[in-house]
Every structure is written in structure tokens, then in C-alpha cells.
Design an enzyme around this catalytic site. Structure first.
Site, PDB file in Angstrom:
ATOM      1  N   CYS A  57       0.832  -1.208   0.000  1.00 45.46           N
ATOM      2  CA  CYS A  57       0.000   0.000   0.000  1.00 45.46           C
ATOM      3  C   CYS A  57       0.869   1.262   0.000  1.00 45.46           C
ATOM      4  CB  CYS A  57      -0.902   0.014   1.220  1.00 45.46           C
ATOM      5  SG  CYS A  57      -2.159  -1.272   1.235  1.00 45.46           S
ATOM      6  N   GLU A  59       0.474   3.878   1.935  1.00 47.52           N
ATOM      7  CA  GLU A  59       0.730   4.414   3.278  1.00 47.52           C
ATOM      8  C   GLU A  59       2.064   3.927   3.848  1.00 47.52           C
ATOM      9  OE1 GLU A  59      -2.146   3.042   2.218  1.00 47.52           O
ATOM     10  OE2 GLU A  59      -3.849   3.737   3.415  1.00 47.52           O
ATOM     11  N   CYS A  94      -6.604   0.063   4.505  1.00 48.15           N
ATOM     12  CA  CYS A  94      -6.930  -1.360   4.674  1.00 48.15           C
ATOM     13  C   CYS A  94      -6.589  -1.792   6.104  1.00 48.15           C
ATOM     14  CB  CYS A  94      -6.158  -2.196   3.649  1.00 48.15           C
ATOM     15  SG  CYS A  94      -4.403  -2.392   4.019  1.00 48.15           S
ATOM     16  N   CYS A  97      -2.856  -1.627   6.990  1.00 45.60           N
ATOM     17  CA  CYS A  97      -2.386  -0.258   7.208  1.00 45.60           C
ATOM     18  C   CYS A  97      -2.923   0.309   8.517  1.00 45.60           C
ATOM     19  CB  CYS A  97      -2.763   0.633   6.033  1.00 45.60           C
ATOM     20  SG  CYS A  97      -1.742   0.301   4.576  1.00 45.60           S
TER      21      CYS A  97
HETATM   22 ZN   LIG Z   1      -3.124  -0.764   3.152  1.00 44.45          ZN
END
Ligand SMILES: [Zn+2]
Length: 137
Positions: A57, A59, A94, A97
Site C-alpha cells: 500500500c 501508506e 486497509c 495499514c
Molecule cells: Zn493498506
């Protein structure tokens, strides 16, 4: 959940995440950007990475960049994807994260999408009852 009011700095952070993905968009490779403001006030950005096996991801890419530059405390974080003609849309983090953000910034504020609106709350409100390693308890 306790929602926090959005301010001008939040709008700037969303814009930084949008700029990161607009500048680095590649179909099927990079379509999400993230921006994290650290307690120092500095903002770091990242884009998500895709592979045949596992995606990373945006992040953690942004947060990893911040940590690599000696930053330790998250102030606010957001992820954005492109939407429509030159537009963008905030995404909700998500589960992985949410876990990562809560570990690196239990007091961090997170911008996310809910019911079609951008909202802000603390990381701990996005992950109630977080995992605790048995050696930590
Ligand atoms: Zn994520």
C-alpha cells in the site's frame, strides 16, 4: 467513533497525496498515493507498489520514507486514488495499514472515506482492540 474536524492542513495533505499519484500513475502498477505529515510538520509521500504476488500500500511507502528521514511520530496520514477527469478520491486504509498506523502513531490522525465523505479520527478509533504481542502484555 469520535470524528475530528478537517482543517486547511488536511486539505493540503490530501492534495499532496493526489499530486504524488498524478505524477507517478502507471496503469496496473501505481494507482494510489499517500501523504503523511509527521509531528515535525514535514510531509512525505509515497505510491503503492504492485507485483504478481503481493501489493504494498501507499501508506507504508510514505511512512517508510518518513522513518528513513529520521521521523518517528505521525501527525496525520491519508491515501488517495485517481477518480474521473483529473480528480481524486480519498480512500480508507486497509486492515494491514490500520495496524501499521496504530503501531507507529497510536495518536495519529487518519483521513478516510465514509458514506461518501472525508472524515478524520484518531488511529486508535479505526482499530479497536488491536493485536498485542503476548510478550508486550
Ligand atoms: Zn493498506
Amino acid at each position: 467513533m469520535k470524528y475530528l474536524p478537517l482543517d486547511e492542513q488536511d486539505e493540503e495533505l490530501i492534495e499532496a497525496a493526489a499530486d504524488a499519484i498524478k505524477q507517478n500513475y502507471v496503469a496496473d502498477r501505481h494507482h494510489v498515493g499517500a501523504a503523511v505529515r509527521m509531528r515535525s510538520g514535514r510531509v512525505y509521500v509515497g505510491v503503492h507498489l504492485e507485483s504478481r504476488v503481493h501489493d504494498i500500500c501507499a501508506e507504508p511507502v510514505a511512512l517508510g520514507t518518513a522513518v528513513t528521514h529520521g521521523e518517528r511520530e505521525i501527525d496525520t496520514i491519508v491515501a488517495v486514488t485517481l477518480a474521473g477527469e483529473g480528480g481524486s478520491r480519498v480512500l480508507s486504509p486497509c486492515g494491514t495499514c490500520r495496524e501499521l498506523i496504530s503501531v507507529y502513531g497510536p495518536e495519529a490522525r487518519v483521513l478516510f472515506m465514509e458514506d461518501g465523505e472525508v472524515k478524520k479520527c484518531s488511529a486508535k478509533d479505526l482499530l479497536p482492540g488491536p493485536f498485542v504481542n503476548s510478550s508486550e502484555s
